[in-house]
Design an enzyme around this catalytic site. Structure first.
Site, mmCIF file in Angstrom:
data_model
loop_
_atom_site.group_PDB
_atom_site.id
_atom_site.type_symbol
_atom_site.label_atom_id
_atom_site.label_comp_id
_atom_site.label_asym_id
_atom_site.label_seq_id
_atom_site.Cartn_x
_atom_site.Cartn_y
_atom_site.Cartn_z
ATOM 1 N N ASP A 13 0.853 -1.187 0.000
ATOM 2 C CA ASP A 13 0.000 0.000 0.000
ATOM 3 C C ASP A 13 0.889 1.236 0.000
ATOM 4 O O ASP A 13 2.085 1.164 0.297
ATOM 5 C CB ASP A 13 -0.890 -0.014 1.255
ATOM 6 C CG ASP A 13 -1.757 1.227 1.378
ATOM 7 O OD1 ASP A 13 -2.380 1.609 0.373
ATOM 8 O OD2 ASP A 13 -1.797 1.836 2.458
ATOM 9 N N SER A 14 0.269 2.376 -0.272
ATOM 10 C CA SER A 14 0.994 3.647 -0.238
ATOM 11 C C SER A 14 1.406 4.039 1.182
ATOM 12 O O SER A 14 2.279 4.875 1.361
ATOM 13 C CB SER A 14 0.105 4.744 -0.822
ATOM 14 O OG SER A 14 -1.113 4.798 -0.101
ATOM 15 N N TYR A 45 -0.569 8.732 -2.189
ATOM 16 C CA TYR A 45 -0.463 8.502 -3.627
ATOM 17 C C TYR A 45 -1.692 9.084 -4.363
ATOM 18 O O TYR A 45 -1.632 9.328 -5.548
ATOM 19 C CB TYR A 45 -0.436 7.002 -3.928
ATOM 20 C CG TYR A 45 0.898 6.297 -3.738
ATOM 21 C CD1 TYR A 45 1.899 6.786 -2.907
ATOM 22 C CD2 TYR A 45 1.147 5.099 -4.415
ATOM 23 C CE1 TYR A 45 3.098 6.095 -2.734
ATOM 24 C CE2 TYR A 45 2.341 4.410 -4.263
ATOM 25 C CZ TYR A 45 3.316 4.914 -3.429
ATOM 26 O OH TYR A 45 4.496 4.227 -3.272
ATOM 27 N N GLY A 46 -2.773 9.228 -3.621
ATOM 28 C CA GLY A 46 -4.075 9.553 -4.239
ATOM 29 C C GLY A 46 -4.142 10.854 -4.997
ATOM 30 O O GLY A 46 -5.085 11.093 -5.737
ATOM 31 N N CYS A 76 -3.780 -1.031 -2.097
ATOM 32 C CA CYS A 76 -4.065 0.385 -2.322
ATOM 33 C C CYS A 76 -4.921 0.551 -3.580
ATOM 34 O O CYS A 76 -4.534 0.117 -4.666
ATOM 35 C CB CYS A 76 -2.739 1.114 -2.509
ATOM 36 S SG CYS A 76 -2.891 2.850 -2.887
ATOM 37 N N ASN A 77 -6.072 1.177 -3.428
ATOM 38 C CA ASN A 77 -6.956 1.372 -4.575
ATOM 39 C C ASN A 77 -6.323 2.264 -5.632
ATOM 40 O O ASN A 77 -6.498 2.043 -6.829
ATOM 41 C CB ASN A 77 -8.264 2.027 -4.112
ATOM 42 C CG ASN A 77 -9.162 1.065 -3.378
ATOM 43 O OD1 ASN A 77 -10.110 0.537 -3.926
ATOM 44 N ND2 ASN A 77 -8.852 0.803 -2.116
ATOM 45 N N THR A 78 -5.571 3.264 -5.179
ATOM 46 C CA THR A 78 -4.953 4.193 -6.128
ATOM 47 C C THR A 78 -3.919 3.462 -6.986
ATOM 48 O O THR A 78 -3.869 3.622 -8.199
ATOM 49 C CB THR A 78 -4.302 5.364 -5.358
ATOM 50 O OG1 THR A 78 -5.307 5.964 -4.538
ATOM 51 C CG2 THR A 78 -3.721 6.385 -6.286
ATOM 52 N N GLU A 155 -7.200 9.554 9.246
ATOM 53 C CA GLU A 155 -5.895 9.572 9.911
ATOM 54 C C GLU A 155 -5.946 10.406 11.189
ATOM 55 O O GLU A 155 -5.208 10.154 12.137
ATOM 56 C CB GLU A 155 -4.815 10.058 8.941
ATOM 57 C CG GLU A 155 -4.708 9.082 7.781
ATOM 58 C CD GLU A 155 -3.387 9.063 7.058
ATOM 59 O OE1 GLU A 155 -2.596 9.996 7.230
ATOM 60 O OE2 GLU A 155 -3.163 8.089 6.306
ATOM 61 N N CYS A 187 -11.200 2.833 -1.203
ATOM 62 C CA CYS A 187 -9.957 3.386 -0.637
ATOM 63 C C CYS A 187 -9.658 2.610 0.644
ATOM 64 O O CYS A 187 -10.583 2.248 1.383
ATOM 65 C CB CYS A 187 -10.149 4.872 -0.337
ATOM 66 S SG CYS A 187 -8.774 5.637 0.533
ATOM 67 N N THR A 188 -8.366 2.382 0.882
ATOM 68 C CA THR A 188 -7.958 1.618 2.073
ATOM 69 C C THR A 188 -8.520 2.188 3.374
ATOM 70 O O THR A 188 -8.751 1.451 4.329
ATOM 71 C CB THR A 188 -6.421 1.680 2.216
ATOM 72 O OG1 THR A 188 -5.998 3.043 2.023
ATOM 73 C CG2 THR A 188 -5.753 0.776 1.223
ATOM 74 N N HIS A 189 -8.698 3.510 3.404
ATOM 75 C CA HIS A 189 -9.091 4.155 4.657
ATOM 76 C C HIS A 189 -10.588 4.053 4.959
ATOM 77 O O HIS A 189 -10.999 4.196 6.103
ATOM 78 C CB HIS A 189 -8.711 5.638 4.615
ATOM 79 C CG HIS A 189 -7.240 5.892 4.726
ATOM 80 N ND1 HIS A 189 -6.313 5.269 3.917
ATOM 81 C CD2 HIS A 189 -6.532 6.695 5.560
ATOM 82 C CE1 HIS A 189 -5.100 5.696 4.245
ATOM 83 N NE2 HIS A 189 -5.204 6.553 5.231
HETATM 84 N N1 DGL Z 1 -4.075 3.868 -0.048
HETATM 85 C C1 DGL Z 1 -4.764 4.913 -0.785
HETATM 86 C C2 DGL Z 1 -5.961 4.280 -1.511
HETATM 87 O O1 DGL Z 1 -6.454 3.225 -1.152
HETATM 88 C C3 DGL Z 1 -5.202 6.048 0.122
HETATM 89 C C4 DGL Z 1 -4.050 6.879 0.651
HETATM 90 C C5 DGL Z 1 -3.257 7.567 -0.437
HETATM 91 O O2 DGL Z 1 -3.773 8.519 -1.066
HETATM 92 O O3 DGL Z 1 -2.135 7.146 -0.689
HETATM 93 O O4 DGL Z 1 -6.431 4.849 -2.473
#
Ligand code: DGL
Length: 268
Positions: A13-14, A45-46, A76-78, A155, A187-189
Protein backbone atom coordinates in the site's frame (compact mmCIF):
# COMPACT_ATOMS: atom_id res chain seq x y z
CA UNK A 1 12.11 -20.52 -7.51
CA UNK A 2 8.41 -21.13 -8.16
CA UNK A 3 5.78 -20.20 -5.59
CA UNK A 4 5.39 -22.59 -2.68
CA UNK A 5 2.51 -22.99 -0.24
CA UNK A 6 4.72 -22.14 2.75
CA UNK A 7 5.73 -18.77 1.26
CA UNK A 8 4.15 -15.55 2.46
CA UNK A 9 1.46 -13.40 0.87
CA UNK A 10 2.89 -10.00 -0.09
CA UNK A 11 0.56 -7.06 0.57
CA UNK A 12 1.39 -3.47 -0.29
CA UNK A 13 0.00 0.00 0.00
CA UNK A 14 0.99 3.65 -0.24
CA UNK A 15 1.10 3.84 3.56
CA UNK A 16 -0.47 2.07 6.49
CA UNK A 17 -4.09 2.19 5.27
CA UNK A 18 -3.46 -1.17 3.60
CA UNK A 19 -3.37 -2.73 7.04
CA UNK A 20 -7.18 -2.88 6.73
CA UNK A 21 -6.50 -5.50 4.04
CA UNK A 22 -3.94 -7.30 6.26
CA UNK A 23 -6.55 -7.40 9.04
CA UNK A 24 -9.11 -8.94 6.67
CA UNK A 25 -6.51 -11.47 5.42
CA UNK A 26 -5.55 -12.45 8.98
CA UNK A 27 -9.22 -13.10 9.78
CA UNK A 28 -9.99 -15.00 6.58
CA UNK A 29 -6.66 -16.88 6.28
CA UNK A 30 -5.37 -17.29 9.85
CA UNK A 31 -2.51 -19.66 8.90
CA UNK A 32 -0.97 -17.61 6.12
CA UNK A 33 2.33 -15.77 6.57
CA UNK A 34 2.14 -12.15 5.44
CA UNK A 35 4.74 -9.59 4.42
CA UNK A 36 3.38 -6.05 4.37
CA UNK A 37 4.99 -3.07 2.66
CA UNK A 38 3.75 0.47 3.36
CA UNK A 39 5.38 3.39 1.54
CA UNK A 40 4.91 5.73 4.49
CA UNK A 41 7.64 8.12 3.28
CA UNK A 42 5.82 8.87 0.04
CA UNK A 43 2.14 8.63 1.05
CA UNK A 44 -0.35 9.96 -0.12
CA UNK A 45 -0.46 8.50 -3.63
CA UNK A 46 -4.07 9.55 -4.24
CA UNK A 47 -3.09 12.97 -5.57
CA UNK A 48 0.07 11.92 -7.47
CA UNK A 49 0.52 11.44 -11.23
CA UNK A 50 0.02 8.09 -12.94
CA UNK A 51 3.72 7.86 -13.95
CA UNK A 52 4.94 8.40 -10.40
CA UNK A 53 2.51 5.86 -8.95
CA UNK A 54 3.53 3.29 -11.58
CA UNK A 55 7.23 3.65 -10.84
CA UNK A 56 6.74 3.50 -7.04
CA UNK A 57 4.46 0.45 -7.40
CA UNK A 58 7.02 -1.39 -9.54
CA UNK A 59 9.74 -0.73 -6.97
CA UNK A 60 7.60 -2.14 -4.15
CA UNK A 61 6.42 -5.16 -6.13
CA UNK A 62 10.05 -6.02 -6.95
CA UNK A 63 10.99 -5.73 -3.27
CA UNK A 64 8.27 -8.23 -2.32
CA UNK A 65 8.98 -10.59 -5.22
CA UNK A 66 12.62 -10.75 -4.10
CA UNK A 67 11.25 -12.06 -0.80
CA UNK A 68 9.58 -14.89 -2.70
CA UNK A 69 5.97 -14.12 -1.95
CA UNK A 70 3.50 -16.61 -3.45
CA UNK A 71 0.77 -14.05 -4.10
CA UNK A 72 0.79 -10.27 -4.42
CA UNK A 73 -2.11 -8.23 -3.11
CA UNK A 74 -2.32 -4.60 -4.17
CA UNK A 75 -4.11 -3.22 -1.12
CA UNK A 76 -4.06 0.39 -2.32
CA UNK A 77 -6.96 1.37 -4.58
CA UNK A 78 -4.95 4.19 -6.13
CA UNK A 79 -2.12 1.83 -7.12
CA UNK A 80 -4.62 -0.76 -8.32
CA UNK A 81 -6.35 1.90 -10.43
CA UNK A 82 -3.29 2.98 -12.41
CA UNK A 83 -0.48 0.45 -11.86
CA UNK A 84 -1.96 -3.02 -11.73
CA UNK A 85 -0.83 -3.80 -15.32
CA UNK A 86 2.73 -2.77 -14.43
CA UNK A 87 2.72 -5.05 -11.37
CA UNK A 88 1.17 -7.95 -13.35
CA UNK A 89 3.92 -7.54 -15.93
CA UNK A 90 6.63 -7.98 -13.28
CA UNK A 91 5.13 -10.83 -11.30
CA UNK A 92 5.48 -14.56 -11.86
CA UNK A 93 2.93 -15.18 -9.09
CA UNK A 94 -0.81 -14.35 -9.03
CA UNK A 95 -1.65 -10.68 -8.45
CA UNK A 96 -4.89 -9.58 -6.82
CA UNK A 97 -6.13 -6.10 -6.28
CA UNK A 98 -8.85 -4.35 -4.36
CA UNK A 99 -10.51 -2.87 -7.45
CA UNK A 100 -11.14 -6.15 -9.23
CA UNK A 101 -12.47 -7.71 -6.00
CA UNK A 102 -14.62 -4.68 -5.16
CA UNK A 103 -16.07 -4.48 -8.68
CA UNK A 104 -17.04 -8.17 -8.64
CA UNK A 105 -18.70 -7.83 -5.24
CA UNK A 106 -20.61 -4.70 -6.33
CA UNK A 107 -21.98 -6.37 -9.48
CA UNK A 108 -23.03 -9.38 -7.41
CA UNK A 109 -24.92 -7.44 -4.72
CA UNK A 110 -26.52 -4.52 -6.58
CA UNK A 111 -30.17 -5.36 -7.23
CA UNK A 112 -31.00 -2.13 -9.08
CA UNK A 113 -27.76 -2.36 -11.05
CA UNK A 114 -26.78 1.11 -9.89
CA UNK A 115 -23.48 1.40 -8.06
CA UNK A 116 -21.73 4.35 -6.41
CA UNK A 117 -17.94 4.40 -6.13
CA UNK A 118 -16.00 6.59 -3.71
CA UNK A 119 -12.20 6.92 -3.67
CA UNK A 120 -9.21 9.24 -3.97
CA UNK A 121 -9.08 11.73 -6.89
CA UNK A 122 -6.56 9.55 -8.83
CA UNK A 123 -8.70 6.43 -8.40
CA UNK A 124 -11.86 8.21 -9.51
CA UNK A 125 -10.18 10.02 -12.43
CA UNK A 126 -8.75 6.73 -13.70
CA UNK A 127 -12.28 5.35 -14.16
CA UNK A 128 -10.83 1.94 -13.25
CA UNK A 129 -13.83 0.81 -11.18
CA UNK A 130 -16.31 1.71 -13.92
CA UNK A 131 -14.20 -0.13 -16.53
CA UNK A 132 -13.93 -3.18 -14.35
CA UNK A 133 -17.67 -3.21 -13.53
CA UNK A 134 -18.65 -2.71 -17.18
CA UNK A 135 -16.38 -5.55 -18.27
CA UNK A 136 -18.40 -7.77 -15.92
CA UNK A 137 -21.84 -6.34 -16.73
CA UNK A 138 -22.27 -3.47 -19.18
CA UNK A 139 -25.81 -2.72 -17.97
CA UNK A 140 -24.72 -1.58 -14.49
CA UNK A 141 -24.87 2.20 -14.02
CA UNK A 142 -21.83 3.57 -12.17
CA UNK A 143 -21.60 6.91 -10.38
CA UNK A 144 -18.24 7.98 -8.99
CA UNK A 145 -17.26 10.58 -6.45
CA UNK A 146 -13.79 11.56 -5.26
CA UNK A 147 -13.66 12.14 -1.49
CA UNK A 148 -10.19 13.64 -0.87
CA UNK A 149 -10.99 14.79 2.68
CA UNK A 150 -11.76 11.28 3.95
CA UNK A 151 -8.10 10.13 4.12
CA UNK A 152 -6.98 12.97 6.45
CA UNK A 153 -10.18 12.67 8.52
CA UNK A 154 -9.56 8.96 9.09
CA UNK A 155 -5.90 9.57 9.91
CA UNK A 156 -7.05 12.19 12.43
CA UNK A 157 -9.19 9.48 14.02
CA UNK A 158 -12.45 11.35 13.34
CA UNK A 159 -14.36 8.19 12.60
CA UNK A 160 -17.51 9.23 14.44
CA UNK A 161 -17.29 13.00 14.26
CA UNK A 162 -19.76 15.65 13.13
CA UNK A 163 -17.24 17.12 10.66
CA UNK A 164 -16.83 13.73 8.98
CA UNK A 165 -20.61 13.21 8.96
CA UNK A 166 -21.18 16.59 7.26
CA UNK A 167 -18.36 15.91 4.79
CA UNK A 168 -19.86 12.53 3.93
CA UNK A 169 -23.32 14.05 3.38
CA UNK A 170 -21.85 16.67 1.07
CA UNK A 171 -19.78 14.19 -0.96
CA UNK A 172 -22.52 11.61 -1.23
CA UNK A 173 -25.38 13.97 -2.16
CA UNK A 174 -24.81 13.71 -5.95
CA UNK A 175 -24.36 9.92 -5.74
CA UNK A 176 -27.59 9.41 -3.78
CA UNK A 177 -29.53 11.45 -6.38
CA UNK A 178 -28.80 8.59 -8.79
CA UNK A 179 -30.65 6.09 -6.59
CA UNK A 180 -27.71 3.72 -6.19
CA UNK A 181 -28.30 0.74 -3.89
CA UNK A 182 -24.61 -0.20 -3.52
CA UNK A 183 -21.64 1.93 -2.48
CA UNK A 184 -18.08 0.69 -3.01
CA UNK A 185 -15.60 1.92 -0.40
CA UNK A 186 -12.81 2.36 -2.94
CA UNK A 187 -9.96 3.39 -0.64
CA UNK A 188 -7.96 1.62 2.07
CA UNK A 189 -9.09 4.16 4.66
CA UNK A 190 -12.82 3.96 4.11
CA UNK A 191 -13.58 0.63 5.86
CA UNK A 192 -12.94 2.56 9.09
CA UNK A 193 -15.79 4.90 8.16
CA UNK A 194 -18.22 2.06 7.54
CA UNK A 195 -20.53 2.72 10.53
CA UNK A 196 -20.70 6.45 9.76
CA UNK A 197 -21.24 5.90 6.02
CA UNK A 198 -23.95 3.32 6.70
CA UNK A 199 -25.68 5.84 8.95
CA UNK A 200 -25.45 8.61 6.32
CA UNK A 201 -26.46 6.32 3.43
CA UNK A 202 -29.27 4.57 5.32
CA UNK A 203 -29.74 0.91 6.26
CA UNK A 204 -30.79 -0.27 2.80
CA UNK A 205 -27.51 0.78 1.14
CA UNK A 206 -25.12 -2.14 0.55
CA UNK A 207 -21.58 -1.09 1.43
CA UNK A 208 -18.85 -3.03 -0.38
CA UNK A 209 -15.71 -3.16 1.71
CA UNK A 210 -12.75 -3.77 -0.58
CA UNK A 211 -10.63 -5.20 2.28
CA UNK A 212 -12.88 -8.15 3.01
CA UNK A 213 -13.68 -8.80 -0.66
CA UNK A 214 -9.99 -9.04 -1.62
CA UNK A 215 -9.35 -11.38 1.34
CA UNK A 216 -12.10 -13.65 0.01
CA UNK A 217 -10.53 -13.52 -3.47
CA UNK A 218 -7.11 -14.40 -1.97
CA UNK A 219 -8.61 -17.47 -0.27
CA UNK A 220 -10.10 -18.65 -3.59
CA UNK A 221 -6.87 -18.11 -5.56
CA UNK A 222 -4.71 -19.94 -3.01
CA UNK A 223 -7.11 -22.87 -3.05
CA UNK A 224 -7.36 -22.96 -6.84
CA UNK A 225 -3.57 -22.75 -7.30
CA UNK A 226 -2.80 -25.31 -4.58
CA UNK A 227 -0.93 -22.60 -2.68
CA UNK A 228 -2.84 -22.56 0.65
CA UNK A 229 -0.44 -23.06 3.55
CA UNK A 230 -1.04 -26.56 4.94
CA UNK A 231 0.83 -25.77 8.19
CA UNK A 232 -1.50 -25.15 11.13
CA UNK A 233 0.89 -23.10 13.24
CA UNK A 234 0.94 -19.42 14.23
CA UNK A 235 1.96 -17.50 11.10
CA UNK A 236 4.75 -14.94 10.78
CA UNK A 237 3.90 -11.35 9.97
CA UNK A 238 6.56 -8.89 8.81
CA UNK A 239 6.02 -5.21 8.22
CA UNK A 240 8.26 -2.96 6.12
CA UNK A 241 7.82 0.79 5.91
CA UNK A 242 9.83 3.60 4.32
CA UNK A 243 9.34 6.02 7.23
CA UNK A 244 8.02 5.98 10.78
CA UNK A 245 5.88 9.10 11.02
CA UNK A 246 4.41 10.72 14.12
CA UNK A 247 1.54 8.79 15.72
CA UNK A 248 2.50 5.74 13.67
CA UNK A 249 1.63 3.25 16.43
CA UNK A 250 -1.80 4.80 17.10
CA UNK A 251 -2.71 4.98 13.44
CA UNK A 252 -1.33 1.54 12.65
CA UNK A 253 -3.26 -0.18 15.40
CA UNK A 254 -6.44 1.57 14.30
CA UNK A 255 -6.11 0.11 10.79
CA UNK A 256 -4.89 -3.30 11.94
CA UNK A 257 -7.43 -3.64 14.76
CA UNK A 258 -4.70 -4.79 17.16
CA UNK A 259 -1.46 -3.44 18.62
CA UNK A 260 0.97 -2.41 15.92
CA UNK A 261 3.95 -4.76 16.10
CA UNK A 262 7.58 -3.90 15.36
CA UNK A 263 8.24 -2.64 11.85
CA UNK A 264 11.41 -2.66 9.77
CA UNK A 265 12.38 0.51 7.98
CA UNK A 266 13.94 0.32 4.56
CA UNK A 267 15.14 2.97 2.12
CA UNK A 268 15.08 2.58 -1.63
N1 DGL B 1 -4.07 3.87 -0.05
C1 DGL B 1 -4.76 4.91 -0.79
C2 DGL B 1 -5.96 4.28 -1.51
O1 DGL B 1 -6.45 3.22 -1.15
C3 DGL B 1 -5.20 6.05 0.12
C4 DGL B 1 -4.05 6.88 0.65
C5 DGL B 1 -3.26 7.57 -0.44
O2 DGL B 1 -3.77 8.52 -1.07
O3 DGL B 1 -2.14 7.15 -0.69
O4 DGL B 1 -6.43 4.85 -2.47
Amino acid sequence: MSAQASHAIGVFDSGIGGLTVVKALMERLPFENIIYFGDTARVPYGVKSVETIQSFSAQIAEFLLERQVKLLVIACNTMAAVASDVVQGLADVPVLDVIDAGARAAVAVSRRQAVGIIGTPTTINSNAYARCIHALDSSVRVYSQACPLFVPLVEEGWLDHEVTRLTAREYLKPVFVEAVDTLVLGCTHYPLLKPLLQEVAGPSMQLVDSASTVAEAAASVLLAEGLANPQRVAPTYRYYVTDIPLRFQTMGSRFLGRDMPAVEMIRF
